[in-house]
Design an enzyme around this catalytic site. Structure first.
Site, PDB file in Angstrom:
ATOM      1  N   LYS A  55       0.847  -1.201   0.000  1.00 20.66           N
ATOM      2  CA  LYS A  55       0.000   0.000   0.000  1.00 20.66           C
ATOM      3  C   LYS A  55       0.879   1.246   0.000  1.00 20.66           C
ATOM      4  O   LYS A  55       2.098   1.165   0.201  1.00 20.66           O
ATOM      5  CB  LYS A  55      -0.938  -0.031   1.206  1.00 20.66           C
ATOM      6  CG  LYS A  55      -0.226  -0.114   2.536  1.00 20.66           C
ATOM      7  CD  LYS A  55      -1.193  -0.375   3.669  1.00 20.66           C
ATOM      8  CE  LYS A  55      -0.435  -0.514   4.966  1.00 20.66           C
ATOM      9  NZ  LYS A  55      -1.126  -0.010   6.126  1.00 20.66           N
ATOM     10  N   ARG A 151      -9.645  -0.107  15.376  1.00 18.45           N
ATOM     11  CA  ARG A 151      -9.581   0.792  14.222  1.00 18.45           C
ATOM     12  C   ARG A 151     -10.626   0.308  13.223  1.00 18.45           C
ATOM     13  O   ARG A 151     -11.660   0.907  13.048  1.00 18.45           O
ATOM     14  CB  ARG A 151      -8.145   0.689  13.665  1.00 18.45           C
ATOM     15  CG  ARG A 151      -7.642   1.853  12.937  1.00 18.45           C
ATOM     16  CD  ARG A 151      -6.188   1.676  12.552  1.00 18.45           C
ATOM     17  NE  ARG A 151      -5.883   0.462  11.799  1.00 18.45           N
ATOM     18  CZ  ARG A 151      -4.738   0.223  11.181  1.00 18.45           C
ATOM     19  NH1 ARG A 151      -3.762   1.114  11.252  1.00 18.45           N
ATOM     20  NH2 ARG A 151      -4.535  -0.886  10.514  1.00 18.45           N
ATOM     21  N   TYR A 277      15.595  30.230   7.004  1.00 19.36           N
ATOM     22  CA  TYR A 277      14.406  30.866   7.577  1.00 19.36           C
ATOM     23  C   TYR A 277      14.510  30.914   9.095  1.00 19.36           C
ATOM     24  O   TYR A 277      14.849  29.924   9.753  1.00 19.36           O
ATOM     25  CB  TYR A 277      13.148  30.073   7.207  1.00 19.36           C
ATOM     26  CG  TYR A 277      12.706  30.258   5.777  1.00 19.36           C
ATOM     27  CD1 TYR A 277      12.339  31.526   5.301  1.00 19.36           C
ATOM     28  CD2 TYR A 277      12.645  29.182   4.903  1.00 19.36           C
ATOM     29  CE1 TYR A 277      11.923  31.692   3.985  1.00 19.36           C
ATOM     30  CE2 TYR A 277      12.228  29.346   3.588  1.00 19.36           C
ATOM     31  CZ  TYR A 277      11.865  30.611   3.138  1.00 19.36           C
ATOM     32  OH  TYR A 277      11.456  30.776   1.849  1.00 19.36           O
ATOM     33  N   MET A 325      11.373  24.311   1.655  1.00 20.93           N
ATOM     34  CA  MET A 325      10.574  23.448   0.783  1.00 20.93           C
ATOM     35  C   MET A 325      11.429  22.717  -0.253  1.00 20.93           C
ATOM     36  O   MET A 325      11.219  21.536  -0.536  1.00 20.93           O
ATOM     37  CB  MET A 325       9.486  24.270   0.080  1.00 20.93           C
ATOM     38  CG  MET A 325       8.449  23.401  -0.602  1.00 20.93           C
ATOM     39  SD  MET A 325       7.191  24.336  -1.486  1.00 20.93           S
ATOM     40  CE  MET A 325       6.310  25.119  -0.153  1.00 20.93           C
TER      41      MET A 325
HETATM   42  C1  LIG Z   1      -3.812  -4.408   8.159  1.00 18.01           C
HETATM   43  C2  LIG Z   1      -2.324  -4.345   7.964  1.00 18.01           C
HETATM   44  N1  LIG Z   1      -1.635  -5.499   7.837  1.00 18.01           N
HETATM   45  C3  LIG Z   1      -0.298  -5.499   7.666  1.00 18.01           C
HETATM   46  C4  LIG Z   1       0.422  -4.323   7.607  1.00 18.01           C
HETATM   47  C5  LIG Z   1       1.918  -4.389   7.411  1.00 18.01           C
HETATM   48  O1  LIG Z   1       2.603  -3.908   8.544  1.00 18.01           O
HETATM   49  P1  LIG Z   1       4.202  -3.861   8.563  1.00 18.01           P
HETATM   50  O2  LIG Z   1       4.596  -2.844   7.537  1.00 18.01           O
HETATM   51  O3  LIG Z   1       4.526  -3.433   9.950  1.00 18.01           O
HETATM   52  O4  LIG Z   1       4.690  -5.209   8.200  1.00 18.01           O
HETATM   53  C6  LIG Z   1      -0.259  -3.110   7.754  1.00 18.01           C
HETATM   54  C7  LIG Z   1       0.509  -1.859   7.704  1.00 18.01           C
HETATM   55  O5  LIG Z   1       0.282  -0.899   8.353  1.00 18.01           O
HETATM   56  C8  LIG Z   1      -1.672  -3.118   7.929  1.00 18.01           C
HETATM   57  O6  LIG Z   1      -2.352  -1.976   8.066  1.00 18.01           O
END
Ligand SMILES: Cc1ncc(COP(=O)(O)O)c(C=O)c1O
Length: 396
Positions: A55, A151, A277, A325
């Site tokens: 992701k 969550r 800055y 920046m």
């Molecule tokens: C639902 C879920 N599974 C697995 C992972 C993978 O975690 P990691 O990068 O600590 O291995 C994440 C990452 O945040 C996650 O949100």
């Protein structure tokens, strides 16, 4: 670094090689390091298989080249957070299993199923929306239960009621049962409690007549630290990019991203002269200052102002003054022979003139900035071109 054919160049897509890039700031991504880390994780996890978490643009590494390399390596599947991320991978020709961790928002349910993505569900309305989109055809989901992360996930207390309603939805099938661990790298007691609740969830799911083919709970830290959390699949992200979140594993994994720039200006400051800055740094001695064209617009953490460092000629040069920046200033007084055009490494390794390897890794940057390596990596913005290949990021 040599170019790979599938490199992603956001700003000037026609440029093919790092030495053609217009700006000297770039991220070098070592796909061989990612493949190596995948093999390490697979070996530790076995017989469980690895779902590679890609992701957020593969934690900033560029999702398509990373996913292609992992698919080539035989990854059992991939995880993304969003339906859009899964669709992007399908459009790029990735055919392996893709689990959409956050389910589907909006009205993308039909598209998710048509693309053969596996949705995670945690709310009955989602299942109804997938059933409507499936129009009577069978479809599989992974059900997420909340065992303590608070969550996403069906709370244990509501699981029975959820499953009764699930059972009445035509075509819906639970292929996977999952949970997410909140403290796998920090609290063994809490992790054990979460795993106990996950066991209870499995009983409830079976008691309602469902037979999920796979169970999964472990992230990277749990994969290394909690063997009982591995079940059938582990979901590893950060470990694939070289950061284990578990003591003793560092040596086995290789950081895959190297962020580098070059000195574009040098000037001498007299004692007392301010820098940048708000003049947050004043030269305490006669100071040689180097300017590099990278800043928080590129995702460099501004919190690293007057805290972090960069590598030049194999030596550490402190970041002085506020990071702006597009530009950052370094105290290079103690870097012999420094010149305009010298490489400056914000994280990753660099060989000095004596052949020694110096390294700053994303964990060090994160510590200096009060954050975690995940954020340091994900923050690198789209205006930093990524170049792919085996390279200095993994050389040691
Ligand atoms: C639902 C879920 N599974 C697995 C992972 C993978 O975690 P990691 O990068 O600590 O291995 C994440 C990452 O945040 C996650 O949100």
């Amino acid at each position: 670094m040599t170019a790979a054919p599938d490199q992603t160049l956001v700003l000037r897509p026609r440029l093919q090689r790092a030495d053609e890039a217009l700006r000297p700031t770039r991220a070098e991504i070592d796909l061989e390091a990612i493949a190596h880390n995948y093999r390490v994780v697979s070996e530790v996890a076995g017989p469980a298989k690895v779902l590679a978490v890609v992701k957020a643009d593969a934690y900033g590494h560029g999702v398509v080249p990373v996913a292609r390399r992992l698919q080539q390596e035989g990854a059992r599947g991939l995880c993304v957070a969003l339906a859009e991320e899964g669709l992007e991978l399908r459009e790029a020709g990735i055919h392996t299993d893709i689990v959409v961790l956050n389910g589907a928002y909006g009205h993308a349910h039909g598209e998710v199923l048509a693309a053969g993505l596996t949705p995670v569900v945690y709310d009955i309305a989602q299942v109804e929306a997938f059933a409507a989109a499936a129009g009577g055809r069978a479809f599989g989901v992974h059900l997420k239960v909340d065992t303590g992360m608070a969550r996403l996930g069906v709370p244990l207390a509501e699981l029975g009621r959820f499953l009764e309603r699930f059972g009445a939805i035509p075509g819906a099938r639970i292929d996977g049962l999952m949970t997410h661990l909140a403290c796998a790298d920090s609290d063994d007691g809490f992790t054990a409690e979460q795993l106990q609740r996950f066991t209870r969830a499995q009983h409830v799911v079976r008691a309602h007549g469902h037979r999920p083919k796979v169970l999964h709970a472990a992230n990277s830290a749990a994969t290394f630290r909690h063997p009982s959390s591995r079940y059938d699949l582990v979901r590893c992200g950060i470990a694939l990019f070289g950061f284990p979140n578990a003591p003793g594993v560092e040596a086995a994994l290789r950081p895959a991203m190297r962020l580098r720039s070059e000195v574009v200006a040098l000037r001498w400051l007299e004692p007392g002269a301010p820098v940048g800055y708000d003049g947050t740094f004043r030269a305490a001695r006669r100071t040689l200052l180097a300017t590099i064209p990278v800043g928080y617009g590129d995702g460099l953490m501004r919190m690293g102002s007057n805290r972090g460092a960069a590598l030049l000629r194999g030596r550490r040069a402190p970041i002085v003054g506020n990071i702006s920046m597009d530009l950052t200033t370094l105290d290079v007084t103690d870097v012999p022979g420094v010149a305009v055009g010298d490489e400056a490494v914000l994280f990753g390794s660099q060989r000095g003139p004596d052949g020694e390897l110096a390294r700053i890794d994303a964990t060090e940057v994160a510590e200096a900035c009060g954050t975690i390596p995940y954020e340091v990596l994900c923050a690198i913005s789209r205006r930093v071109p990524r170049f792919y290949g085996p390279g200095p990021a993994s050389r040691s």
